[in-house]
Design a protein around this motif. Structure first.
Motif, PDB file in Angstrom:
ATOM      1  N   ALA A 223       0.765  -1.204   0.040  1.00  0.00           N
ATOM      2  CA  ALA A 223       0.067  -0.095  -0.193  1.00  0.00           C
ATOM      3  C   ALA A 223       0.970   1.339   0.196  1.00  0.00           C
ATOM      4  O   ALA A 223       0.735   2.275  -0.705  1.00  0.00           O
ATOM      5  CB  ALA A 223      -0.902   0.073   1.287  1.00  0.00           C
ATOM      6  N   LEU A 224       2.024   1.163   1.042  1.00  0.00           N
ATOM      7  CA  LEU A 224       2.963   2.363   0.826  1.00  0.00           C
ATOM      8  C   LEU A 224       3.501   2.505  -0.573  1.00  0.00           C
ATOM      9  O   LEU A 224       3.857   3.811  -1.102  1.00  0.00           O
ATOM     10  CB  LEU A 224       3.910   2.022   1.766  1.00  0.00           C
ATOM     11  CG  LEU A 224       4.826   3.129   1.940  1.00  0.00           C
ATOM     12  CD1 LEU A 224       4.209   4.453   2.483  1.00  0.00           C
ATOM     13  CD2 LEU A 224       5.826   2.942   3.038  1.00  0.00           C
TER      14      LEU A 224
ATOM     15  N   ASN B 203       1.082  12.556  -9.061  1.00  0.00           N
ATOM     16  CA  ASN B 203       0.292  13.490  -8.689  1.00  0.00           C
ATOM     17  C   ASN B 203       1.193  15.005  -8.788  1.00  0.00           C
ATOM     18  O   ASN B 203       0.190  16.107  -9.429  1.00  0.00           O
ATOM     19  CB  ASN B 203      -0.198  13.573  -7.399  1.00  0.00           C
ATOM     20  CG  ASN B 203      -1.399  12.917  -7.248  1.00  0.00           C
ATOM     21  OD1 ASN B 203      -2.258  12.338  -8.162  1.00  0.00           O
ATOM     22  ND2 ASN B 203      -1.556  12.427  -5.931  1.00  0.00           N
TER      23      ASN B 203
ATOM     24  N   ARG C 294       1.649   7.034  -6.320  1.00  0.00           N
ATOM     25  CA  ARG C 294       0.731   8.036  -6.820  1.00  0.00           C
ATOM     26  C   ARG C 294       1.245   9.640  -6.263  1.00  0.00           C
ATOM     27  O   ARG C 294       1.018  10.419  -7.272  1.00  0.00           O
ATOM     28  CB  ARG C 294      -0.624   7.898  -6.070  1.00  0.00           C
ATOM     29  CG  ARG C 294      -1.475   6.866  -6.608  1.00  0.00           C
ATOM     30  CD  ARG C 294      -2.930   6.828  -5.987  1.00  0.00           C
ATOM     31  NE  ARG C 294      -2.765   6.529  -4.599  1.00  0.00           N
ATOM     32  CZ  ARG C 294      -2.968   5.256  -3.966  1.00  0.00           C
ATOM     33  NH1 ARG C 294      -2.773   4.367  -4.955  1.00  0.00           N
ATOM     34  NH2 ARG C 294      -2.780   5.187  -2.756  1.00  0.00           N
ATOM     35  N   ALA C 295       1.864   9.686  -5.399  1.00  0.00           N
ATOM     36  CA  ALA C 295       2.523  10.944  -4.764  1.00  0.00           C
ATOM     37  C   ALA C 295       3.462  11.429  -5.868  1.00  0.00           C
ATOM     38  O   ALA C 295       3.489  12.790  -6.283  1.00  0.00           O
ATOM     39  CB  ALA C 295       3.231  10.752  -3.623  1.00  0.00           C
TER      40      ALA C 295
ATOM     41  N   GLY D 156       3.122  14.222  -0.325  1.00  0.00           N
ATOM     42  CA  GLY D 156       2.053  13.089  -0.308  1.00  0.00           C
ATOM     43  C   GLY D 156       2.026  12.224   0.602  1.00  0.00           C
ATOM     44  O   GLY D 156       1.132  11.264   0.793  1.00  0.00           O
ATOM     45  N   ILE D 157       3.385  11.905   1.314  1.00  0.00           N
ATOM     46  CA  ILE D 157       3.469  10.875   2.462  1.00  0.00           C
ATOM     47  C   ILE D 157       3.315  11.579   3.868  1.00  0.00           C
ATOM     48  O   ILE D 157       4.545  12.676   4.000  1.00  0.00           O
ATOM     49  CB  ILE D 157       4.757  10.139   2.250  1.00  0.00           C
ATOM     50  CG1 ILE D 157       4.907   9.625   0.745  1.00  0.00           C
ATOM     51  CG2 ILE D 157       4.866   8.820   3.497  1.00  0.00           C
ATOM     52  CD1 ILE D 157       3.995   8.404   0.312  1.00  0.00           C
TER      53      ILE D 157
ATOM     54  N   ARG E 299       1.417   4.221  -2.656  1.00  0.00           N
ATOM     55  CA  ARG E 299       1.165   5.844  -2.186  1.00  0.00           C
ATOM     56  C   ARG E 299       2.214   6.616  -2.667  1.00  0.00           C
ATOM     57  O   ARG E 299       2.183   7.881  -2.904  1.00  0.00           O
ATOM     58  CB  ARG E 299       0.956   6.016  -0.506  1.00  0.00           C
ATOM     59  CG  ARG E 299      -0.279   5.676   0.037  1.00  0.00           C
ATOM     60  CD  ARG E 299      -0.296   5.424   1.191  1.00  0.00           C
ATOM     61  NE  ARG E 299       0.173   6.494   2.100  1.00  0.00           N
ATOM     62  CZ  ARG E 299       0.731   6.405   3.409  1.00  0.00           C
ATOM     63  NH1 ARG E 299       0.779   5.336   3.747  1.00  0.00           N
ATOM     64  NH2 ARG E 299       1.182   7.629   3.960  1.00  0.00           N
ATOM     65  N   CYS E 300       3.527   5.949  -2.619  1.00  0.00           N
ATOM     66  CA  CYS E 300       4.687   6.799  -3.025  1.00  0.00           C
ATOM     67  C   CYS E 300       4.589   7.059  -4.704  1.00  0.00           C
ATOM     68  O   CYS E 300       4.820   8.064  -5.305  1.00  0.00           O
ATOM     69  CB  CYS E 300       5.669   5.933  -2.861  1.00  0.00           C
ATOM     70  SG  CYS E 300       6.495   5.775  -1.114  1.00  0.00           S
TER      71      CYS E 300
END
Ligand code: SAM
Length: 289
Positions: free
Chosen positions: A218-219, A229, A225-226, A242-243, A222-223
């Motif tokens: 999941a992390l 983005n 996508r960040a 983002g994190i 997130r990285c």
């Protein structure tokens, strides 16, 4: 009946009072070579159970039924019910289901409708829902291959390597789950009505194992996508934005420890690199707690 013949399709559809719907992404194939080549590319045999999204008048369904053990074709537009009843009447290994494929519990559907067969997806997708459909197929986790026609632009993004303009978060998501292959292009002239863009056929083959071990999947996403983005920012800036709890200095330190220039942008980092970065962030968080 020739299900890709322009005049035959027109007269069949008008006989049933059918009107094309733009919002349902209805661009039907009118070139016989295309459904045959898509079905051929899907690598089907008598042990395969195929999920097709949106049979339309059934031209690809027919080609799939000639090669697979069974075809389950899910069509949202009920106006096509009498049309398909006519065109697919002789296809004994085809089951039609009328409904929204996005609302189906796909693993359950496969278990119920394609039991004992090797599940695969093969379709000319409605282009307005390409991303949610591909996400649903990959998250279902039960399809060995997904062979689909989509917009060329999206196909290129899905198959793009690092350091190219097409490289991004959705491509990395797909590449994490599958081997990706860009197979061939199909021009707008092969459809009625003609779409504005060129289409491409891609084949996704589910990986038996993830490409790299990762501490926290999941992390990792997130990285990723960040990073995309905020594409124009440096990766350190994008990650710290983002994190939660990750400062810019810490992000730069992590990147340096992973062997990257702290001013690098996300588009220059490949999947293995994102795994190293996510693992380093995860380790740092663990050390803090
Ligand atoms: N397979 C046909 C062909 O190649 O000529 C038609 C393909 S057309 C691009 C997409 C088809 O998907 C249409 O028949 C449309 O009605 C159907 N469709 C659109 N959204 C859908 C959804 N959410 N679930 C199931 N079918 C859908």
């Amino acid at each position: 009946m020739n299900l890709t013949d322009y005049n035959e399709i027109r007269s069949l559809l008008s006989r049933h009072g059918f009107r094309f719907s733009k919002s349902l992404g209805q661009n039907f194939l009118t070139a016989a070579w295309v459904p045959a080549r898509i079905a051929e590319s899907a690598g089907l045999d008598a042990d395969t159970g195929v999920l097709e999204v949106g049979p339309g008048v059934g031209c690809l369904t027919e080609q799939l039924s000639l090669r697979a053990g069974k075809v389950l074709a899910v069509e949202l537009d009920k106006a096509l019910k009498p049309v398909l009843a006519e065109t697919l009447a002789v296809r004994e290994n085809v089951e039609l289901l009328f409904g929204d494929v996005l609302k189906q519990d796909l693993p359950r559907l496969v278990e119920e409708k394609l039991p004992g067969l090797r599940p695969a997806v093969c379709a000319n997708l409605p282009y307005n829902v390409t991303t949610p459909l591909l996400t649903a197929f990959l998250e279902a986790g039960c399809f060995e291959t997904v062979t689909v026609m989509i917009q060329r632009e999206v196909a290129r993004r899905i198959c793009a390597p690092a350091n190219t303009a097409d490289y991004g978060a959705f491509g990395l998501f797909v590449q994490w789950h599958c081997e990706t292959e860009l197979l061939f292009d199909v021009p707008p002239s092969c459809f009625v009505p003609q779409p504005k863009v060129t289409s491409s056929v891609i084949r996704l083959t589910r990986r038996r194992e993830k490409p790299f071990p990762v501490r926290d999947e999941a992390l990792l996403f997130r990285c990723i996508r960040a990073a995309f983005n905020q594409r124009r920012k440096t990766l350190a800036n994008a990650l710290s934005a983002g994190i939660g709890g990750l400062g810019k200095d810490q992000a730069e330190e992590i990147l340096a420890n992973c062997g990257f220039d702290p001013r690098i942008r996300g588009e220059a980092v490949d999947l293995a690199g994102f795994v190293r970065i996510a693992d380093a962030i995860s380790e740092k968080a663990l050390r803090k707690t």
